[in-house]
Design a protein around this motif. Structure first.
Motif, short mmCIF file in Angstrom:
data_model
loop_
_atom_site.label_atom_id
_atom_site.label_comp_id
_atom_site.label_asym_id
_atom_site.label_seq_id
_atom_site.Cartn_x
_atom_site.Cartn_y
_atom_site.Cartn_z
N VAL A 110 43.45 42.87 45.46
CA VAL A 110 42.32 43.38 45.85
C VAL A 110 42.57 44.97 45.99
CG1 VAL A 110 41.38 41.54 47.15
CG2 VAL A 110 42.56 43.23 48.32
N GLY A 111 41.63 45.59 45.48
CA GLY A 111 41.89 47.15 45.52
C GLY A 111 40.81 47.88 44.85
N LEU A 112 41.22 49.39 44.64
CA LEU A 112 40.03 50.08 43.91
C LEU A 112 40.55 50.55 42.71
CD1 LEU A 112 37.82 51.83 45.31
CD2 LEU A 112 39.28 53.94 45.32
N ILE A 113 39.84 49.97 41.79
CA ILE A 113 40.01 50.18 40.62
C ILE A 113 39.20 51.19 39.43
CG2 ILE A 113 41.26 47.96 40.34
CD1 ILE A 113 38.89 47.13 38.67
N GLU A 114 39.53 51.68 38.58
CA GLU A 114 38.64 52.49 37.57
C GLU A 114 38.94 52.20 36.25
OE1 GLU A 114 38.75 56.61 38.49
OE2 GLU A 114 37.47 57.12 36.64
N VAL A 115 38.13 51.48 35.60
CA VAL A 115 38.42 50.96 34.25
C VAL A 115 37.41 51.65 33.12
CG1 VAL A 115 39.46 48.68 34.81
CG2 VAL A 115 36.84 49.06 34.62
N PRO A 116 37.83 51.99 32.20
CA PRO A 116 36.72 52.31 30.95
C PRO A 116 35.55 51.35 31.03
CG PRO A 116 38.81 52.18 29.95
CD PRO A 116 38.93 51.60 31.29
N MET A 117 34.45 51.79 30.65
CA MET A 117 33.26 51.09 30.55
C MET A 117 33.38 49.92 29.34
SD MET A 117 30.47 51.88 32.44
CE MET A 117 30.22 53.25 33.42
N GLY A 118 33.28 48.90 29.38
CA GLY A 118 33.35 48.12 28.26
C GLY A 118 34.70 47.21 28.45
N THR A 119 35.24 47.37 29.65
CA THR A 119 36.52 46.42 29.77
C THR A 119 35.94 45.18 30.22
OG1 THR A 119 37.58 48.48 30.84
CG2 THR A 119 38.39 46.01 31.70
N THR A 120 36.60 44.19 29.92
CA THR A 120 35.86 42.83 30.23
C THR A 120 36.29 42.31 31.63
OG1 THR A 120 37.96 41.60 29.36
CG2 THR A 120 36.02 42.11 27.73
N LEU A 121 35.55 41.41 32.35
CA LEU A 121 35.87 40.88 33.48
C LEU A 121 37.16 40.13 33.71
CD1 LEU A 121 32.23 39.30 34.61
CD2 LEU A 121 33.43 41.26 35.68
N ARG A 122 37.51 39.40 32.52
CA ARG A 122 38.97 38.96 32.40
C ARG A 122 39.68 39.86 32.70
NH1 ARG A 122 39.80 33.99 30.66
NH2 ARG A 122 37.97 33.81 29.19
N GLU A 123 40.00 41.06 31.88
CA GLU A 123 40.80 41.73 32.01
C GLU A 123 40.86 42.43 33.62
OE1 GLU A 123 41.39 44.59 28.42
OE2 GLU A 123 39.37 44.50 28.76
N VAL A 124 39.74 42.59 34.22
CA VAL A 124 39.73 43.11 35.47
C VAL A 124 40.31 42.15 36.86
CG1 VAL A 124 38.11 43.60 37.26
CG2 VAL A 124 37.72 44.86 35.25
N ILE A 125 39.69 40.93 36.18
CA ILE A 125 40.22 39.76 37.42
C ILE A 125 41.83 39.37 37.16
CG2 ILE A 125 39.68 37.46 38.27
CD1 ILE A 125 36.62 38.19 37.34
N TYR A 126 42.12 38.94 35.70
CA TYR A 126 43.45 38.57 35.79
C TYR A 126 44.55 39.43 35.47
CZ TYR A 126 41.22 34.08 35.61
OH TYR A 126 40.39 32.86 36.26
N GLU A 127 44.07 40.56 34.75
CA GLU A 127 45.30 41.65 34.50
C GLU A 127 45.32 42.53 35.59
OE1 GLU A 127 45.12 43.36 30.87
OE2 GLU A 127 44.56 41.30 29.65
N ILE A 128 44.20 43.37 36.25
CA ILE A 128 44.46 44.19 37.16
C ILE A 128 44.29 43.71 38.38
CG2 ILE A 128 43.28 46.24 38.32
CD1 ILE A 128 41.94 46.89 35.64
#
Lengths: 132, 488
Positions: free
Chosen positions: B254-272
Motif C-alpha cells: 500500500v502506498g502513494l503512487i504516481e503513474v502516467p495516465m493510461g497505466t492499467t489497473l493490472r500494472e498498478v495492482i500487481y507490479e507497483i
C-alpha cells in the motif's frame, strides 16, 4: 534575508544552499559525510517516525558520526513506515523500511559505519520528471 | 527487477526535500516557473501554456484547468481570487495532504502563477482543520515565501503582487464541491449552489474566483519549466500527465503512487502494489471514493484515464484506490459508501437527502437477509433518479458504488436476496454458526458457554447448534479448542 528580485537571485539562493551543504561536507569529513532523511508526514509520525528521527539524531552525535539528519514529507511507502533514507558519500541514496529502534541502531552501526548492506531495503520504484 | 512504471511530477519533491526550508525547494528549481511567467509571458501566453498542456483538474471531475483559468482571466472585475481546494475528504485518500506536507511551496508557487494569469492578487487555501501538520507546514512555507519576497508586493520587480491566506474547513465532504467551499469560506453554510453562475464569474464574495485542487496546482510549475508539449507527451489522448493514487486495501505494497495516465489497473495492482495479500484472489478495485464505482477482473487491462473510468461506471475522483479480494462482500462495500454519503449529504436537495437514505435502508435490508429481488430493481431505479436529479456532484455521483456493484456483481446481490447467503461471509445476519461433526469431541464447552441454550448434545458426542435459538454472539466459537465451530 534579502528579497529575491530576479531569476538570477533565485539561482543564487539555490547555489548558496548547495554550497552550504558542500561546505558542511568539506569542513567536517569529506570522505565520510552522511545524509540521513526521515520521512515525517502525519502518517509516518503516527507510525513512529518522530521517535526514530530523535533517536538517530541523538546517536549520530553520540557515536561521533559526521552526518546531517533531516526530515522530509511522505516517501510514499505506506506499507513500510517509518522509512529512512541514507546517502553515504559517493553512493546512491538507499531507503530502509519498517525502521524501529533496533533497525535504526543497525543502520547506524552496520550501514553507516561499515557500508554493510542490510535487509529491508526498498527499491526505487519511480522515475522523476527530470529523467524523462 | 526494479519497476519504473511510476513517474513523479506532482510528487517530484515529496520525500526528497525538507518541506520546512524554502532553500531546498529553490534548489530544486522552485519558484523558477513563477519567475519565468512574471518576466517573460503575458497573462494570455501563460494561460495558453496550461491549455496546451491538456492538464485537467485532479480533484475529481477532470475539467480542463487552462480553460478554467481562461474564463477567470476574461471575467472583468476589480478583485479576483485564487483558491486552493485542500478539502480532501474521500475515505482512504491522502494525496493532497502528502503534497502539502511534503512540498507546500509547489502549491504556493502555482497559486501565484495562477494569480498572475487571471489577474488576482489574493490567494486562499481552504484546508480542513483535521490536517494540523499540513497547516503548520503551509504556514511556515507562506512565512518563508514572504520573507524571500516570493509572496507579497511587487514580486521579482514585476509589479505583480500576490499574497496567500489559509481558511480552515470543518471537514465536511460536500465542501470539496467548489460552490459549497466558497460558501463555507464566506461564513455561510457549506451548501452547494446551482451553476451558473460559475465561480469564474461570481465566486468568493461575488468576485471571479478560480478554484483548483492541490494536486492540479502541484503540476503547474513543472509544466512551465518543461513545456506544454513535454507534459502532453505523457498520458493518453484525452488525459495528459500523471495521476497520484492512494493505493490501499488488500495489496501487499500500500502506498502513494504516481503513474502516467493510461497505466492499467493490472500494472498498478500487481507490479507497483505487489499483488494481492496472502495470495488471495483479486475481486475488485474501488476508485473515486464515495463517488466512484467498482471495477473488476475484466477491467484489469483497461488504461486508467478520466474517460475510461467513467465509461466503466466509475470515476477518477480525487484518486483513492481501494483493492478488494475474495473476502470482501460487494453489497457491504456499497453500503459502506452509502453510509458515508448519507452522513455527508448537506441536506439541501431532496434526491440526495432522502434518496440516499432510502437507498441505504434498502441495502441494509439486503445485508440483513430481508431483501427481495424487487428491491434490486428499486435500488437501480432510485439510484438513477438520484443521479439525474441531485443538485451537486455529491448526489449526482453518490449512487455510483451501488450501480456499479449491481452491474458487476449482480450474482452476489442475488445470493443475498434469493438464497439469503453472503458468499464472502461478511454479512453476519446471513450466516449461521455451525459445528463440524468430525472435529467435535463432545467436550460440552460450547454448550456451557452458550447464553441462550442453543447448543445441545451428549457428552463425548458431536453437538448441534439450533439456528432458531442462536443469537450469533460467537461465544461457542471462542470457547471451542478444536476448531469445530465455524461461521458460514
Amino acid at each position: 534575508m534579502a528579497k529575491i528580485k530576479s531569476i538570477e537571485d533565485l539561482r543564487k539562493v539555490a547555489k548558496e544552499h548547495r554550497d552550504s551543504i558542500e561546505l558542511l561536507v568539506r569542513e567536517n569529513d569529506p570522505d565520510g559525510f552522511v545524509i540521513v532523511k526521515v520521512a515525517m508526514a502525519t502518517c509516518s509520525i503516527a507510525a513512529g517516525a518522530k521517535e526514530i528521527f530523535d533517536l538517530i539524531s541523538e546517536h549520530i552525535e553520540k557515536r561521533g558520526i559526521n552526518a546531517i539528519v533531516t526530515k522530509t514529507g511522505c516517501m510514499s511507502y505506506c506499507y513500510a513506515e517509518p522509512t529512512v533514507e541514507v546517502t553515504l558519500p559517493g553512493k546512491e541514496p538507499i531507503v530502509f523500511g519498517d525502521v524501529d529502534v533496533f533497525k535504526a541502531d543497525e543502520i547506524i552501526e552496520k550501514y553507516i559505519k561499515n557500508g554493510e548492506i542490510l535487509e529491508g531495503i526498498i527499491p526505487l520504484n519511480y522515475r522523476t520528471a527530470e529523467s524523462i | 527487477m526494479v519497476n519504473k512504471t511510476q513517474i513523479r511530477i506532482a510528487l517530484r519533491n515529496c520525500g526528497l526535500i525538507n518541506p520546512e526550508r524554502i532553500e531546498e525547494y529553490i534548489s530544486e528549481k522552485g519558484y523558477m516557473a513563477l519567475g519565468k511567467v512574471l518576466t517573460e509571458m503575458s497573462q494570455e501566453e501563460a494561460v495558453n501554456i496550461i491549455i496546451d498542456s491538456g492538464l485537467r483538474g485532479r480533484g475529481g471531475a477532470g475539467f480542463p484547468t487552462g480553460i478554467k483559468w481562461d474564463y477567470a482571466r476574461k471575467s472583468v472585475s476589480d478583485q479576483k481570487y485564487v483558491v486552493c481546494n485542500a478539502d480532501e475528504g474521500d475515505p482512504g485518500a491522502f494525496m493532497d495532504r502528502s503534497i502539502l506536507e511534503g512540498d507546500p511551496h509547489s502549491v504556493l508557487e502555482a497559486m501565484a502563477i495562477c494569480g498572475y494569469c487571471i489577474g488576482a492578487d489574493k490567494g486562499l487555501v481552504y484546508i480542513r482543520a483535521e490536517y494540523p501538520l499540513a497547516i503548520e507546514r503551509l504556514n511556515i512555507a507562506i512565512t518563508q515565501a514572504r520573507e524571500f519576497g516570493l509572496l507579497g508586493d511587487d514580486i521579482m520587480g514585476s509589479g505583480f503582487s500576490f499574497d496567500i491566506e489559509i481558511r480552515y474547513g470543518a471537514g465536511a465532504f460536500v465542501c470539496g464541491e467548489e460552490t459549497a467551499l466558497i460558501h463555507s469560506m464566506e461564513g455561510e453554510r457549506g451548501e452547494p449552489s446551482l451553476k451558473p453562475p460559475f465561480p469564474a464569474e461570481s465566486g468568493y464574495l461575488g468576485k471571479p474566483t478560480n478554484v483548483n485542487n492541490v494536486e492540479t496546482l502541484a503540476n503547474i510549475p513543472v509544466i512551465y519549466l518543461k513545456g506544454a508539449d513535454w507534459f502532453s507527451g505523457i498520458g493518453t489522448e484525452k488525459s495528459k500527465g500523471t495521476k497520484v493514487f492512494a493505493l490501499a486495501g488488500k495489496v501487499n505494497n500500500v502506498g502513494l503512487i504516481e503513474v502516467p495516465m493510461g497505466t492499467t489497473l493490472r500494472e498498478v495492482i500487481y507490479e507497483i502494489g505487489g499483488g494481492i495479500r496472502e495470495g488471495k484472489k483479486f475481486k475488485a478495485v474501488q476508485t473515486g471514493g464515495p463517488s466512484g464505482g467498482c471495477l473488476t477482473e475484466k477491467h484489469l487491462d483497461t488504461p486508467i484515464d478520466y474517460d475510461n473510468l467513467i465509461a466503466n461506471g466509475s470515476m477518477m475522483g480525487s484518486g483513492g484506490m481501494i483493492v478488494m479480494d475474495e473476502d470482501n462482500c460487494m453489497v457491504s462495500i456499497a453500503k459502506f459508501y452509502l453510509d458515508f454519503t448519507v452522513e455527508e449529504s448537506c441536506g439541501k436537495c431532496a434526491p440526495c437527502r432522502i434518496g440516499n437514505k432510502r437507498l441505504n435502508e434498502l441495502l441494509g435490508r439486503i445485508c440483513e437477509g430481508k431483501g427481495t429481488e424487487a428491491d434490486l430493481d428499486r435500488l437501480r431505479n432510485l439510484g438513477e433518479v438520484i443521479k439525474d436529479t441531485s443538485l451537486c456532484g455529491l448526489g449526482q455521483s453518490s449512487p455510483n458504488p451501488v450501480l456499479s456493484t449491481l452491474d458487476n456483481f449482480y450474482d452476489e446481490y442475488i445470493s443475498h436476496v434469493r438464497d439469503k447467503k453472503c458468499p464472502s461471509g461478511v454479512c453476519k445476519d446471513l450466516m449461521e454458526y455451525f459445528i463440524i461433526e468430525e472435529n467435535c469431541v463432545g467436550c460440552t464447552a460450547c454448550a456451557r458457554a452458550c447464553p441462550v441454550g442453543a447448543i445441545t448434545g451428549e457428552r463425548k458426542e458431536p453437538h448441534l447448534i439450533n439456528p432458531e435459538i442462536c443469537i450469533m454472539c460467537g461465544a461457542c466459537m471462542e470457547k471451542c479448542k478444536f476448531d469445530a465451530v465455524i461461521l458460514k
